[in-house]
Structures are given as C-alpha cells and as structure tokens.
Design a protein around this motif. Structure first.
Motif, mmCIF file in Angstrom:
data_model
loop_
_atom_site.group_PDB
_atom_site.id
_atom_site.type_symbol
_atom_site.label_atom_id
_atom_site.label_comp_id
_atom_site.label_asym_id
_atom_site.label_seq_id
_atom_site.Cartn_x
_atom_site.Cartn_y
_atom_site.Cartn_z
ATOM 1 N N ASP A 64 -10.729 -5.266 7.691
ATOM 2 C CA ASP A 64 -9.669 -4.278 7.498
ATOM 3 C C ASP A 64 -10.346 -3.022 6.984
ATOM 4 N N GLU A 65 -10.192 -1.934 7.695
ATOM 5 C CA GLU A 65 -10.936 -0.716 7.382
ATOM 6 C C GLU A 65 -10.369 0.049 6.187
ATOM 7 N N ARG A 66 -9.188 -0.308 5.726
ATOM 8 C CA ARG A 66 -8.596 0.415 4.604
ATOM 9 C C ARG A 66 -9.322 0.059 3.313
ATOM 10 N N PRO A 67 -9.738 1.037 2.537
ATOM 11 C CA PRO A 67 -10.548 0.759 1.346
ATOM 12 C C PRO A 67 -9.825 -0.042 0.272
ATOM 13 N N GLN A 68 -8.489 -0.007 0.261
ATOM 14 C CA GLN A 68 -7.749 -0.745 -0.775
ATOM 15 C C GLN A 68 -7.567 -2.222 -0.420
ATOM 16 N N VAL A 69 -7.902 -2.590 0.811
ATOM 17 C CA VAL A 69 -7.679 -3.963 1.276
ATOM 18 C C VAL A 69 -8.986 -4.749 1.227
ATOM 19 N N VAL A 70 -8.924 -5.920 0.587
ATOM 20 C CA VAL A 70 -10.078 -6.816 0.515
ATOM 21 C C VAL A 70 -9.762 -8.055 1.352
ATOM 22 N N PRO A 71 -10.316 -8.169 2.571
ATOM 23 C CA PRO A 71 -10.027 -9.332 3.417
ATOM 24 C C PRO A 71 -10.871 -10.542 3.000
ATOM 25 N N LEU A 72 -10.203 -11.677 2.834
ATOM 26 C CA LEU A 72 -10.888 -12.893 2.406
ATOM 27 C C LEU A 72 -10.399 -14.081 3.219
ATOM 28 N N GLU A 73 -11.271 -15.058 3.398
ATOM 29 C CA GLU A 73 -10.869 -16.301 4.050
ATOM 30 C C GLU A 73 -10.173 -17.211 3.045
ATOM 31 N N LEU A 74 -9.140 -17.903 3.508
ATOM 32 C CA LEU A 74 -8.429 -18.867 2.660
ATOM 33 C C LEU A 74 -7.852 -19.971 3.515
ATOM 34 N N GLU A 75 -8.093 -21.201 3.114
ATOM 35 C CA GLU A 75 -7.430 -22.369 3.680
ATOM 36 C C GLU A 75 -6.583 -22.966 2.559
ATOM 37 N N LEU A 113 0.822 -1.198 0.000
ATOM 38 C CA LEU A 113 0.000 0.000 0.000
ATOM 39 C C LEU A 113 0.864 1.259 0.000
ATOM 40 N N ALA A 114 1.961 1.230 0.757
ATOM 41 C CA ALA A 114 2.850 2.387 0.823
ATOM 42 C C ALA A 114 3.469 2.686 -0.541
ATOM 43 N N ARG A 115 3.608 1.642 -1.359
ATOM 44 C CA ARG A 115 4.201 1.832 -2.689
ATOM 45 C C ARG A 115 3.152 2.034 -3.777
ATOM 46 N N GLY A 116 1.912 2.211 -3.374
ATOM 47 C CA GLY A 116 0.902 2.596 -4.330
ATOM 48 C C GLY A 116 0.092 1.483 -4.953
ATOM 49 N N ALA A 117 0.076 0.301 -4.331
ATOM 50 C CA ALA A 117 -0.781 -0.767 -4.855
ATOM 51 C C ALA A 117 -2.232 -0.295 -4.883
ATOM 52 N N ARG A 118 -2.924 -0.630 -5.951
ATOM 53 C CA ARG A 118 -4.312 -0.190 -6.106
ATOM 54 C C ARG A 118 -5.264 -0.988 -5.232
ATOM 55 N N LYS A 119 -4.974 -2.273 -5.076
ATOM 56 C CA LYS A 119 -5.831 -3.160 -4.289
ATOM 57 C C LYS A 119 -4.980 -4.308 -3.765
ATOM 58 N N VAL A 120 -5.262 -4.747 -2.540
ATOM 59 C CA VAL A 120 -4.581 -5.905 -1.970
ATOM 60 C C VAL A 120 -5.613 -6.850 -1.383
ATOM 61 N N TYR A 121 -5.675 -8.061 -1.917
ATOM 62 C CA TYR A 121 -6.479 -9.124 -1.316
ATOM 63 C C TYR A 121 -5.628 -9.752 -0.210
ATOM 64 N N SER A 122 -6.110 -9.645 1.019
ATOM 65 C CA SER A 122 -5.374 -10.149 2.175
ATOM 66 C C SER A 122 -6.156 -11.311 2.777
ATOM 67 N N THR A 123 -5.493 -12.448 2.975
ATOM 68 C CA THR A 123 -6.227 -13.631 3.422
ATOM 69 C C THR A 123 -5.815 -14.103 4.806
ATOM 70 N N ALA A 124 -6.737 -14.820 5.430
ATOM 71 C CA ALA A 124 -6.481 -15.509 6.688
ATOM 72 C C ALA A 124 -7.396 -16.722 6.742
ATOM 73 N N ARG A 125 -7.140 -17.599 7.671
ATOM 74 C CA ARG A 125 -7.954 -18.812 7.777
ATOM 75 C C ARG A 125 -9.360 -18.527 8.264
ATOM 76 N N THR A 126 -9.520 -17.463 9.019
ATOM 77 C CA THR A 126 -10.839 -17.092 9.531
ATOM 78 C C THR A 126 -11.185 -15.675 9.091
ATOM 79 N N ALA A 127 -12.476 -15.370 9.111
ATOM 80 C CA ALA A 127 -12.931 -14.064 8.654
ATOM 81 C C ALA A 127 -12.349 -12.953 9.523
ATOM 82 N N PHE A 128 -12.013 -11.826 8.893
ATOM 83 C CA PHE A 128 -11.510 -10.670 9.624
ATOM 84 C C PHE A 128 -11.877 -9.413 8.846
#
Length: 233
Positions: free
Chosen positions: A44-55, A27-42
C-alpha cells in the motif's frame, strides 16, 4: 466514544472489500496510522498504511501482529469467511474453519490486543457480525455470526473496567466480492464503513449498518420461525 483523529488503528482483512473501505474512512477522518492486514503479503503506497500479513486462525500470527502494532488504539475485527455449509450435511472441516475464523479469530485478536488497548487509554474494539447473527437458514456461517455476537457482548462486559468501547456491527449484504454472485439489496462498503466509524465516534455499542439489519432486529421480539433466511445465488 473515541475520536479517530490522530489515532492508530488495526483493520483485519483490510486489503479489499469492507476492510479497504474502513482503511479509507479512517484515513479520511485523520487516523495517524492504520495497520491493514491480509492473509498474504501486499503493498500500500500510502505512508500512513502499514500492510501486514495475518492469519486469524494462527495464535502465532496474531501474537506477531500484536507485537508489531503495540501502539494500536482502535481494533477492527473485519476478517471473515463465508462458508454457509448446512450443519447436518455440510463438510465438518468447513464448518470448523468457519467458526475458527469468524468466532475464534476475533477472540484471539481481542485477547492479544486487550492489554495494548488498556495501556493506550482504552480505545475501541469493533467486531463485524451480520444480520444472520439473528436469522436461521445460512448454516455454519449464520451460526458462527450468532456466536460472534455473543462473544462481543461478553467482551463488552469484560473490557468495561479498562474503558474499552466494544462495538458490534450488523449488516445484510455488502456489495463486495464475497457476495458478488448473490441476489438481493446490497449496501456499499463505503456507506457501511462510514456508519461504523460514526458509531465509534458517537460512543455506540451497536451499529445497524443498513435497513435490513434495522428491520430484522425489530422482528426479534416476534415468532422465531419468522427469523429465517436462505442465501440465494
């Protein structure tokens, strides 16, 4: 080389530790969007971040991520587990889990996202290894990282025709919750993330993220019995 500015990225295990630092760096380097994953739902208030579940051990979960992130141009395979069970006496179930997450997980992601990266111009695939890819003494964990290193090197050849930059990252102890009870010199997640993204943007195929990795790689030409390591708590 791939400039991050304006790009869409996927970071597995992006909720905490090195993954969170990678999200911040992108994000600091200007990424337009970041899909960020974790095993459980979470969240992220930043508009460029899309939180998704992933196993990463589930082909169905990986396929769902690829379906959701069809605009991805950068994929960071960061999710992993640290289960250093001895190969002879450790739980075979835990050894199998270690390989399923640390080796087959990134491979599932690579297979799912290869056509997406090709369609979006090639982009980059970044796999997290470890200094333990080159050292004995950490049981299933080290063996899994050695296998992951080999997978990455072969993927680099297979993905060259579609102009996908494949980057392998080696690091020693990163100061995260995963190794909080282990002694030894540690590098900050932010510093490792910076070096990784520097590598992507400079066209590197390998990132040695700390002095430990630099020293161990230099020792690879020496006697194999010198390449040993015991995880200490």
């Amino acid at each position: 080389m791939v400039a991050v500015q304006g790009k869409v990225a996927v970071v597995t295990g992006g909720r905490r530790g090195l993954g969170a630092a990678l999200v911040d760096e992108l994000l600091a380097r200007g990424a337009r969007k970041v899909y960020s994953t974790a095993r459980t739902a979470f969240t992220d208030e930043r508009p460029q971040v899309v939180p998704l579940e992933l196993e990463v051990g589930s082909p169905e979960s990986v396929a769902a991520l690829a379906e959701a992130a069809g605009d991805a141009e950068l994929v960071f395979n960061n999710a992993g587990v640290l289960l250093p069970d001895p190969l002879l006496s450790g739980s075979f179930e835990r050894i199998t889990e270690t390989f399923d997450v640390n080796v087959f997980g990134p491979l599932r992601l690579a297979r799912a996202f290869a056509p997406i990266l090709a369609a979006n111009g090639g982009g980059a695939l970044v796999n997290m290894h470890s200094v333990l890819s080159w050292m004995a003494g950490s049981g299933a964990y080290g063996a899994s990282k050695a296998a992951a290193w080999s997978v990455t090197n072969s993927l680099r050849i297979e993905l060259a025709a579609q102009h996908t930059q494949v980057v392998g990252v080696h690091a020693g102890l990163i100061d995260t919750d995963m190794v909080s009870d282990m002694s030894g010199p540690k590098v900050t997640p932010a510093e490792v993330a910076r070096r990784i993204v520097d590598g992507v943007e400079s066209g590197a195929v390998e990132v040695l993220a700390d002095d430990v990795s630099v020293g161990v790689k230099a020792a690879l030409s020496g006697p194999v019995e010198n390449l040993s390591f015991a995880l200490s708590h």
